[in-house]
Design an enzyme around this catalytic site. Structure first.
Site, short mmCIF file in Angstrom:
data_model
loop_
_atom_site.label_atom_id
_atom_site.label_comp_id
_atom_site.label_asym_id
_atom_site.label_seq_id
_atom_site.Cartn_x
_atom_site.Cartn_y
_atom_site.Cartn_z
N ASP A 174 -14.91 2.98 7.73
CA ASP A 174 -16.29 2.56 7.43
C ASP A 174 -17.09 2.46 8.72
O ASP A 174 -16.55 2.56 9.82
CB ASP A 174 -16.30 1.23 6.67
N HIS A 216 -8.85 8.55 5.27
CA HIS A 216 -9.98 7.79 4.70
C HIS A 216 -10.90 7.43 5.86
O HIS A 216 -10.79 6.35 6.45
CB HIS A 216 -9.47 6.53 3.98
N ASP A 275 -1.68 11.60 1.76
CA ASP A 275 -2.73 12.15 2.63
C ASP A 275 -3.92 12.54 1.76
O ASP A 275 -4.16 13.70 1.50
CB ASP A 275 -2.18 13.36 3.39
N GLU A 314 -6.19 5.20 5.84
CA GLU A 314 -7.40 4.93 6.63
C GLU A 314 -7.05 4.97 8.12
O GLU A 314 -5.88 5.08 8.50
CB GLU A 314 -8.02 3.58 6.25
O1 9MR Z 1 -14.04 2.56 2.68
C1 9MR Z 1 -13.64 1.23 2.51
C2 9MR Z 1 -12.52 0.93 3.52
O2 9MR Z 1 -13.03 0.99 4.84
C3 9MR Z 1 -11.90 -0.42 3.24
O3 9MR Z 1 -10.73 -0.59 4.03
C4 9MR Z 1 -11.53 -0.52 1.76
C5 9MR Z 1 -10.98 -1.89 1.40
O4 9MR Z 1 -11.90 -2.90 1.63
O5 9MR Z 1 -12.64 -0.26 0.95
C6 9MR Z 1 -13.16 1.03 1.12
O6 9MR Z 1 -14.28 1.19 0.29
C7 9MR Z 1 -14.03 1.36 -1.09
C8 9MR Z 1 -14.40 0.10 -1.85
O7 9MR Z 1 -13.59 -0.98 -1.48
C9 9MR Z 1 -14.32 0.32 -3.33
N1 9MR Z 1 -15.14 1.46 -3.72
C10 9MR Z 1 -14.76 2.71 -3.05
C11 9MR Z 1 -14.90 2.54 -1.56
C12 9MR Z 1 -14.57 3.83 -0.85
O8 9MR Z 1 -13.34 4.34 -1.19
O1 9MR Z 2 -6.50 -4.07 8.49
C1 9MR Z 2 -6.91 -4.84 7.39
C2 9MR Z 2 -5.70 -5.16 6.53
O2 9MR Z 2 -4.80 -5.97 7.25
C3 9MR Z 2 -6.14 -5.85 5.27
O3 9MR Z 2 -5.02 -6.02 4.43
C4 9MR Z 2 -7.20 -5.02 4.57
C5 9MR Z 2 -7.72 -5.63 3.29
O4 9MR Z 2 -8.41 -6.80 3.55
O5 9MR Z 2 -8.31 -4.82 5.43
C6 9MR Z 2 -7.98 -4.11 6.60
O6 9MR Z 2 -9.11 -3.97 7.39
C7 9MR Z 2 -10.15 -3.11 6.93
C8 9MR Z 2 -11.45 -3.86 7.11
O7 9MR Z 2 -11.49 -4.95 6.24
C9 9MR Z 2 -12.66 -2.97 6.89
N1 9MR Z 2 -12.60 -1.80 7.67
C10 9MR Z 2 -11.40 -1.03 7.45
C11 9MR Z 2 -10.18 -1.86 7.81
C12 9MR Z 2 -8.91 -1.03 7.73
O8 9MR Z 2 -8.56 -0.73 6.42
#
Ligand code: 9MR
Ligand code: 9MR
Length: 584
Positions: A183, A511, A554, A563
């Site tokens: 993100d 991701h 993947d 991600e």
């Molecule tokens: O892209 C988002 C990612 O960076 C976060 O780690 C993840 C969990 O918070 O959420 C992703 O965003 C998703 C969202 O939570 C739900 N709708 C789809 C989004 C993109 O896949």
């Molecule tokens: O790295 C984080 C992981 O430990 C958590 O379980 C997860 C869900 O809360 O979120 C991860 O961090 C995400 C952050 O919230 C948003 N940007 C993407 C990060 C990597 O997925």
């Protein structure tokens, strides 16, 4: 007759070097470190069920068999029950390009003096591609050149962070830094951890890291490229401090954006809620940075500002010792709702310990030493793997660094208390290697797998093993660290080399919004993906299985396993960089 024989031997060689005689079916069921093996280090490969053979053979580039042996042992997966064989070819030390064969199947492999060097640099360069607010010209970014976006010079103060001096919707400027992950938001907790871990490795090998040439816009200046790159994020962090010393938890748009380029993002940007964790991670990271950067005249001003800001942050946290980030609760009270990453954490003692420790080393003031000692005792001097939500391990590593270099006598107090626990931690995982499926201290317990495990468990365990090696000189710890790298780079249950752009089979669809939206086929290179995660929170269809070590896909939608993130790349860059420096 004699003449005839040597002629036939000659013909044999020709046939082999033109590749006709010994053709094989390339398979990824022979799991190896895809980047290569160090000549004088232990070398193992793992053969999966479909390719088992009574003996295994290694051919050199001329097609000559230079090694042939049966497997050294069998291993059975504790989860899937699959049977595998471990091949140990440590006694092959000649650098070269080889083929490792199991009957008709085979895989190419390399033995070479610095198999990890390119990756070490690539993992650090990756941060440049994640810079926010900057245009990346092709000169530095190659195929991944892009236009700047998210200038973040007009960011709104969210209602959750409003004060008398900065009421709701006050406009502040908070430019620069790195995008956090897939993100495009910027989070202080994770930033503090990432810069902290990178600078931890830096302190162990300053000359080595200091020589990095990253081809970034700052490359021409007199200061080291790696410090220049880290400074990009540190400078941004400085802008996240409110006038009272507290630090905003994050700079974010209210909702995650779609999979579009940053230039297409239209949501307003907010700074949100000051928290104790963000403020203490900020204090720790900037105190640590100040001590390192002040050694360079060019950074003197930054170093002074960083120290002042860290002290002020610490003071705020003394007055506000338990403000957790609670996004759900916040959204019940304030608008607009914020739905992006939480980095929530309700335990503050580890952040206090880390911040107090760094402030002590930087300022020499005893009040910080007393605080550090208090929190160290509270943690029962137990080492834990460093992680964004538990920075106890980062604090311990800082004490180990101080102790190792004998910077000050009282470092001994805490250093000595923690030493046994660090070694105990390492010995526990080393003891698993002889029975492990992939000959590694990582990957043998279900708990090793989960969101971000390749960084948080595998790389950070590798870094801990490097500390143990540094502290004891015992090469078993160095071997253990290398085995963690082997796991990461292909000798594992999926056969992926888990870093974009590296190895024969690497992630193509992380991701990651930039990688997905940039019209370049290859993903941004040098990025470590989160890795196998049996919880599969993204519910993407098509995971190969739910076994902990195979639970990876993947796929662009798989944020739970595929991600990328700055804290994960910090682990990769710190681990691989230090490992590469250690092995001569
Ligand atoms: O892209 C988002 C990612 O960076 C976060 O780690 C993840 C969990 O918070 O959420 C992703 O965003 C998703 C969202 O939570 C739900 N709708 C789809 C989004 C993109 O896949
Ligand atoms: O790295 C984080 C992981 O430990 C958590 O379980 C997860 C869900 O809360 O979120 C991860 O961090 C995400 C952050 O919230 C948003 N940007 C993407 C990060 C990597 O997925």
């Amino acid at each position: 007759m004699k003449h005839y024989l040597s002629l036939s031997a000659f013909l044999f060689l020709v046939a082999c070097s033109s590749g006709q005689r010994d053709s094989f079916t390339q398979t990824d069921d022979i799991r190896i470190n895809q980047l290569g093996y160090y000549p004088n280090c232990p070398k193992t490969a793992v053969v999966e069920e479909g390719c088992l053979a009574s003996t295994y053979r290694i051919e050199n580039a001329d097609g000559e068999t230079v090694w042939e042996n049966p497997a050294s042992r069998k291993a059975v997966s504790p989860w899937s029950g699959k049977e595998r064989e471990i091949i140990d070819f440590s006694n092959l030390t000649e650098p070269g390009d080889y083929v490792l064969r199991a009957g008709q199947y085979g895989t190419t492999l390399k033995i070479t003096p610095h198999p990890l060097r390119k990756l070490a640099l690539g993992a650090m360069k990756a941060f440049y591609y994640l810079r926010s607010g900057e245009t990346l010209p092709a000169e530095y970014a190659g195929d991944w050149a892009r236009e700047g976006a998210h200038p973040d010079t007009a960011v709104l103060v969210h209602a959750s962070a409003a004060t008398r001096e900065r009421p709701e919707n006050t406009v502040i400027s908070s430019p620069g830094g790195w995008y956090d992950a897939g993100d495009s938001n910027k989070y202080v907790v994770n930033s503090g951890f990432s810069t902290g871990l990178l600078l931890t490795a830096w302190q162990m090998k300053p000359k080595h890291f200091g020589a990095y040439e990253l081809n970034i816009p700052e490359s021409g200046n007199p200061t080291p490229d790696m410090l220049d790159e880290i400074l990009v994020n540190l400078r941004w962090m400085l802008t996240m401090q409110d006038l009272d010393g507290g630090v905003y938890h994050k700079l974010t748009n209210p909702n995650f954006e779609g999979f579009v380029m940053p230039t297409e993002c239209r949501q307003p940007r907010y700074v949100v809620r000051k928290t104790t964790t963000a403020t203490l991670d900020f204090a720790a990271a900037l105190a640590q940075a100040s001590r390192i950067y002040r050694q360079y005249p060019e950074y003197e001003y930054f170093a002074k500002e960083a120290e002042k800001a860290a002290v002020k942050a610490w003071q705020w946290a003394q007055k506000n010792p338990d403000i957790a980030y609670n996004q759900h609760g916040m959204n019940e009270t304030f608008d607009p709702d914020i739905q992006t990453g939480g980095y929530e954490d309700r335990e503050f003692s580890d952040e206090f310990f880390w911040a107090a420790s760094e402030l002590y080393f930087t300022t020499g003031r005893k009040n910080y030493l007393y605080s550090a000692a208090t929190y160290a005792r509270k943690n029962e001097y137990r080492f834990t793997t460093p992680n964004w939500n538990n920075v106890n391990g980062l604090a311990v590593m800082s004490w180990l660094i101080q102790g190792t270099f004998g910077f000050s006598p009282d470092t001994e107090v805490i250093f000595n208390q923690y030493m046994p626990s660090v070694l105990e931690y390492c010995d526990k995982y080393l003891a698993q290697v002889p029975n492990s499926c992939y000959q590694s201290p990582f990957g043998n317990e279900p708990f090793d797998f989960g969101w971000g495990c390749l960084s948080e468990q595998c790389c950070n365990r590798g870094i801990t093993l490097l500390f143990a090696y540094q502290l004891t000189g015992d090469s078993k710890y160095l071997t253990g660290a290398l085995q963690c790298a082997d796991y990461l780079l292909g000798r594992n249950a999926t056969g992926y080399c888990y870093v974009t752009g590296y190895g024969q089979k690497s992630p193509l669809h992380p991701h990651h919004r930039l990688s997905a939206a940039d019209n370049v086929e290859a993903p941004v290179p040098g990025l470590l993906v989160g890795g196998p995660n049996p919880l599969q929170q993204d519910q993407v269809e098509g995971y190969p299985s739910r076994f902990p070590d195979e639970s990876y896909i993947d796929h662009t939608d798989s944020y739970a396993s595929n991600e990328i993130a700055i804290n994960w790349n910090a682990s990769l860059a710190a681990f691989i960089g230090w490992l590469d420096a250690e092995i001569k």
